[in-house]
Design a protein around this motif. Structure first.
Motif, PDB file in Angstrom:
ATOM      1  N   ASP A   1       0.778  -1.241   0.000  1.00 59.45           N
ATOM      2  CA  ASP A   1       0.000   0.000   0.000  1.00 59.45           C
ATOM      3  C   ASP A   1       0.807   1.287   0.000  1.00 59.45           C
ATOM      4  O   ASP A   1       0.534   2.200   0.767  1.00 59.45           O
ATOM      5  CB  ASP A   1      -0.969   0.011   1.177  1.00 59.45           C
ATOM      6  CG  ASP A   1      -2.043  -1.048   1.069  1.00 59.45           C
ATOM      7  OD1 ASP A   1      -2.257  -1.560  -0.042  1.00 59.45           O
ATOM      8  OD2 ASP A   1      -2.676  -1.355   2.087  1.00 59.45           O
ATOM      9  N   VAL A   2       1.784   1.394  -0.866  1.00 63.89           N
ATOM     10  CA  VAL A   2       2.494   2.659  -1.032  1.00 63.89           C
ATOM     11  C   VAL A   2       1.703   3.445  -2.077  1.00 63.89           C
ATOM     12  O   VAL A   2       1.853   3.241  -3.282  1.00 63.89           O
ATOM     13  CB  VAL A   2       3.963   2.446  -1.463  1.00 63.89           C
ATOM     14  CG1 VAL A   2       4.680   3.771  -1.584  1.00 63.89           C
ATOM     15  CG2 VAL A   2       4.683   1.518  -0.481  1.00 63.89           C
ATOM     16  N   SER A   3       0.812   4.316  -1.594  1.00 67.62           N
ATOM     17  CA  SER A   3      -0.106   5.041  -2.469  1.00 67.62           C
ATOM     18  C   SER A   3       0.612   6.113  -3.259  1.00 67.62           C
ATOM     19  O   SER A   3       1.478   6.814  -2.735  1.00 67.62           O
ATOM     20  CB  SER A   3      -1.224   5.692  -1.651  1.00 67.62           C
ATOM     21  OG  SER A   3      -2.088   4.713  -1.153  1.00 67.62           O
ATOM     22  N   GLN A   4       0.215   6.229  -4.523  1.00 67.84           N
ATOM     23  CA  GLN A   4       0.772   7.229  -5.423  1.00 67.84           C
ATOM     24  C   GLN A   4      -0.373   7.987  -6.085  1.00 67.84           C
ATOM     25  O   GLN A   4      -1.530   7.596  -5.992  1.00 67.84           O
ATOM     26  CB  GLN A   4       1.648   6.556  -6.493  1.00 67.84           C
ATOM     27  CG  GLN A   4       2.758   5.708  -5.944  1.00 67.84           C
ATOM     28  CD  GLN A   4       3.656   6.453  -4.980  1.00 67.84           C
ATOM     29  OE1 GLN A   4       4.054   7.580  -5.249  1.00 67.84           O
ATOM     30  NE2 GLN A   4       3.962   5.846  -3.850  1.00 67.84           N
ATOM     31  N   GLN A   5      -0.013   9.018  -6.787  1.00 68.28           N
ATOM     32  CA  GLN A   5      -0.987   9.847  -7.483  1.00 68.28           C
ATOM     33  C   GLN A   5      -1.828   9.010  -8.459  1.00 68.28           C
ATOM     34  O   GLN A   5      -3.013   9.218  -8.589  1.00 68.28           O
ATOM     35  CB  GLN A   5      -0.236  10.954  -8.209  1.00 68.28           C
ATOM     36  CG  GLN A   5      -0.984  11.702  -9.266  1.00 68.28           C
ATOM     37  CD  GLN A   5      -0.041  12.577 -10.071  1.00 68.28           C
ATOM     38  OE1 GLN A   5       1.118  12.728  -9.747  1.00 68.28           O
ATOM     39  NE2 GLN A   5      -0.559  13.138 -11.129  1.00 68.28           N
ATOM     40  N   ASN A   6      -1.212   8.067  -9.129  1.00 61.39           N
ATOM     41  CA  ASN A   6      -1.913   7.299 -10.153  1.00 61.39           C
ATOM     42  C   ASN A   6      -1.948   5.789  -9.860  1.00 61.39           C
ATOM     43  O   ASN A   6      -1.993   4.975 -10.764  1.00 61.39           O
ATOM     44  CB  ASN A   6      -1.296   7.545 -11.525  1.00 61.39           C
ATOM     45  CG  ASN A   6       0.153   7.116 -11.612  1.00 61.39           C
ATOM     46  OD1 ASN A   6       0.854   7.041 -10.611  1.00 61.39           O
ATOM     47  ND2 ASN A   6       0.604   6.831 -12.803  1.00 61.39           N
ATOM     48  N   GLY A   7      -1.946   5.435  -8.601  1.00 62.31           N
ATOM     49  CA  GLY A   7      -2.059   4.025  -8.259  1.00 62.31           C
ATOM     50  C   GLY A   7      -1.398   3.668  -6.956  1.00 62.31           C
ATOM     51  O   GLY A   7      -1.318   4.486  -6.038  1.00 62.31           O
ATOM     52  N   ILE A   8      -0.919   2.448  -6.917  1.00 62.55           N
ATOM     53  CA  ILE A   8      -0.364   1.917  -5.671  1.00 62.55           C
ATOM     54  C   ILE A   8       0.785   0.966  -5.991  1.00 62.55           C
ATOM     55  O   ILE A   8       0.782   0.305  -7.030  1.00 62.55           O
ATOM     56  CB  ILE A   8      -1.475   1.210  -4.860  1.00 62.55           C
ATOM     57  CG1 ILE A   8      -1.055   0.976  -3.426  1.00 62.55           C
ATOM     58  CG2 ILE A   8      -1.929  -0.066  -5.512  1.00 62.55           C
ATOM     59  CD1 ILE A   8      -2.227   0.799  -2.500  1.00 62.55           C
ATOM     60  N   ILE A   9       1.754   0.924  -5.102  1.00 57.98           N
ATOM     61  CA  ILE A   9       2.902   0.038  -5.252  1.00 57.98           C
ATOM     62  C   ILE A   9       2.921  -0.936  -4.074  1.00 57.98           C
ATOM     63  O   ILE A   9       2.739  -0.534  -2.925  1.00 57.98           O
ATOM     64  CB  ILE A   9       4.233   0.821  -5.267  1.00 57.98           C
ATOM     65  CG1 ILE A   9       4.263   1.816  -6.419  1.00 57.98           C
ATOM     66  CG2 ILE A   9       5.427  -0.133  -5.332  1.00 57.98           C
ATOM     67  CD1 ILE A   9       5.434   2.790  -6.360  1.00 57.98           C
ATOM     68  N   HIS A  10       3.134  -2.219  -4.392  1.00 54.41           N
ATOM     69  CA  HIS A  10       3.389  -3.238  -3.380  1.00 54.41           C
ATOM     70  C   HIS A  10       4.780  -3.787  -3.697  1.00 54.41           C
ATOM     71  O   HIS A  10       5.002  -4.324  -4.784  1.00 54.41           O
ATOM     72  CB  HIS A  10       2.386  -4.392  -3.456  1.00 54.41           C
ATOM     73  CG  HIS A  10       0.965  -4.002  -3.249  1.00 54.41           C
ATOM     74  ND1 HIS A  10       0.474  -3.556  -2.039  1.00 54.41           N
ATOM     75  CD2 HIS A  10      -0.086  -3.998  -4.109  1.00 54.41           C
ATOM     76  CE1 HIS A  10      -0.811  -3.303  -2.159  1.00 54.41           C
ATOM     77  NE2 HIS A  10      -1.167  -3.559  -3.410  1.00 54.41           N
ATOM     78  N   GLU A  11       5.703  -3.651  -2.772  1.00 49.65           N
ATOM     79  CA  GLU A  11       7.041  -4.213  -2.996  1.00 49.65           C
ATOM     80  C   GLU A  11       6.988  -5.714  -2.763  1.00 49.65           C
ATOM     81  O   GLU A  11       6.417  -6.181  -1.773  1.00 49.65           O
ATOM     82  CB  GLU A  11       8.067  -3.579  -2.071  1.00 49.65           C
ATOM     83  CG  GLU A  11       9.467  -4.059  -2.344  1.00 49.65           C
ATOM     84  CD  GLU A  11      10.523  -3.347  -1.518  1.00 49.65           C
ATOM     85  OE1 GLU A  11      11.549  -3.995  -1.229  1.00 49.65           O
ATOM     86  OE2 GLU A  11      10.337  -2.176  -1.155  1.00 49.65           O
ATOM     87  N   ILE A  12       7.605  -6.480  -3.680  1.00 47.75           N
ATOM     88  CA  ILE A  12       7.635  -7.936  -3.558  1.00 47.75           C
ATOM     89  C   ILE A  12       9.079  -8.421  -3.497  1.00 47.75           C
ATOM     90  O   ILE A  12       9.993  -7.737  -3.951  1.00 47.75           O
ATOM     91  CB  ILE A  12       6.849  -8.633  -4.689  1.00 47.75           C
ATOM     92  CG1 ILE A  12       7.379  -8.254  -6.076  1.00 47.75           C
ATOM     93  CG2 ILE A  12       5.361  -8.308  -4.571  1.00 47.75           C
ATOM     94  CD1 ILE A  12       6.686  -8.975  -7.234  1.00 47.75           C
ATOM     95  N   ASP A  13       9.253  -9.625  -2.944  1.00 44.42           N
ATOM     96  CA  ASP A  13      10.606 -10.131  -2.683  1.00 44.42           C
ATOM     97  C   ASP A  13      11.174 -11.005  -3.797  1.00 44.42           C
ATOM     98  O   ASP A  13      12.295 -11.487  -3.690  1.00 44.42           O
ATOM     99  CB  ASP A  13      10.643 -10.892  -1.360  1.00 44.42           C
ATOM    100  CG  ASP A  13       9.829 -12.176  -1.373  1.00 44.42           C
ATOM    101  OD1 ASP A  13       9.096 -12.444  -2.367  1.00 44.42           O
ATOM    102  OD2 ASP A  13       9.902 -12.916  -0.389  1.00 44.42           O
TER     103      ASP A  13
END
Length: 173
Positions: free
Chosen positions: A153-165
């Motif tokens: 849930d790293v929210s951005q202006q145009n969506g969201i980022i989920h870091e994966i391993d």
């Protein structure tokens, strides 16, 4: 002396301001500035997907960390990056992107509706499966490779980022 309600309103206003400020970057700008996704950003730029991720959305990006790319295969990544034909690299990168804003909460709700599993179609066109292992949301590609969401849930202006391993792949490369 300020009333407790005024204090709560001030605190809420501050949190709203901070949250709004944090969402002023695009997915590409934020991932590039993180210092932990330089390989992903290089691949995104090499395939020109950055133009789409900068100007439209919302998108959900399952972003492998640089450490995940190092475990993937440095030889394979180098080959994909230096090839004149970027179709395989584009397929790999676009497999990590889903149209729409899938927060961890939405992924969990989809898994609840799917008896513990959920499926999402990537912009690459292939399905990405999600399930739980303990407290972790785990993604599985068609080859059975898995990746855990390690930062959600790293929210951005145009969506969201989920870091994966780990790097997930749509087909054998």
């Amino acid at each position: 002396m300020k009333s407790p309600i005024i204090n709560y309103l001030l605190a809420f206003s501050f949190l709203f301001f901070v949250e709004s400020f944090a969402q002023t970057k695009s997915i590409v700008s934020s991932a590039g500035a993180s210092g932990n996704h330089s390989m992903l950003i290089a691949a995104v730029e090499a395939t020109e997907i950055d133009e789409v991720l900068e100007k439209s959305g919302p998108f959900t990006v399952f972003a492998p960390s640089d450490a995940a790319f190092q475990r993937f295969s440095s030889d394979k990544l180098k080959q994909l990056m230096t090839s004149n034909d970027k179709s395989k690299l584009k397929s790999l990168v676009s497999y990590h992107i889903v149209a729409g804003k899938l927060t961890a909460s939405r992924i969990l709700k989809a898994m609840c509706r799917g008896n513990g599993k959920a499926s999402f179609t990537t912009i690459q066109g292939k399905k990405l499966q999600a399930h739980m292992e303990g407290y972790d949301i785990v993604l599985t590609d068609p080859l059975g490779n898995t990746a855990r969401i390690i930062q959600a849930d790293v929210s951005q202006q145009n969506g969201i980022i989920h870091e994966i391993d780990s790097v997930i792949v749509p087909t054998s490369m």
